[in-house]
Scaffold this active site. Structure first.
Site, PDB file in Angstrom:
ATOM      1  N   CYS A  27       0.561  -1.588  -0.102  1.00 20.94           N
ATOM      2  CA  CYS A  27       0.272  -0.571   0.181  1.00 20.94           C
ATOM      3  C   CYS A  27       0.972   1.241   0.151  1.00 20.94           C
ATOM      4  CB  CYS A  27      -1.205  -0.285   1.291  1.00 20.94           C
ATOM      5  SG  CYS A  27      -1.962   1.824   2.043  1.00 20.94           S
ATOM      6  N   CYS A  30      -0.102   4.036   3.259  1.00 18.80           N
ATOM      7  CA  CYS A  30       0.518   3.487   3.932  1.00 18.80           C
ATOM      8  C   CYS A  30       2.065   3.525   4.586  1.00 18.80           C
ATOM      9  CB  CYS A  30       0.067   1.651   4.560  1.00 18.80           C
ATOM     10  SG  CYS A  30      -1.042   1.275   4.069  1.00 18.80           S
TER      11      CYS A  30
END
Length: 106
Positions: A27, A30
């Site tokens: 991600c 993230c």
């Protein structure tokens, strides 16, 4: 702090302020949040438990709180989720820090 399915429930149940960043290695947002979470964890050490929960390695808590997108950040105090403070998506440090300050004031 690394949260796992084995330790997270005890940490939340301790009653102290807890901030959990749900993330995964694939991600991009993230990964951009990772240094922010680490900085705030160091800055608020002793006041709040701030850490990361890898949804690729763990999944019980993510399923329990219906985490559908990442990054998602959940806040807990007195053993309960503080629903008004939930955050989704990459956030600037100032926004996350403002939520942590609100958590500490509860």
């Amino acid at each position: 702090m690394t949260f796992t399915d084995q330790n997270v429930h005890d940490i939340i149940a301790s009653g102290q302020p807890v901030v959990i960043d749900f993330w995964a290695t694939w991600c991009g947002p993230c990964m951009r949040m990772a240094p922010v979470v680490e900085e705030l964890a160091a800055e608020y050490e002793g006041k709040a438990v701030i850490g990361k929960y890898n949804i690729e390695e763990e999944n019980d808590l993510a399923a329990q709180y219906r985490i559908m997108s990442i990054p998602t950040i959940l806040f807990f105090k007195n053993g309960e989720q503080v629903r008004d403070l939930r955050m989704a998506g990459a956030q600037p440090k100032e926004a996350l820090e403002a939520q942590i300050k609100k958590l500490l004031e509860l």
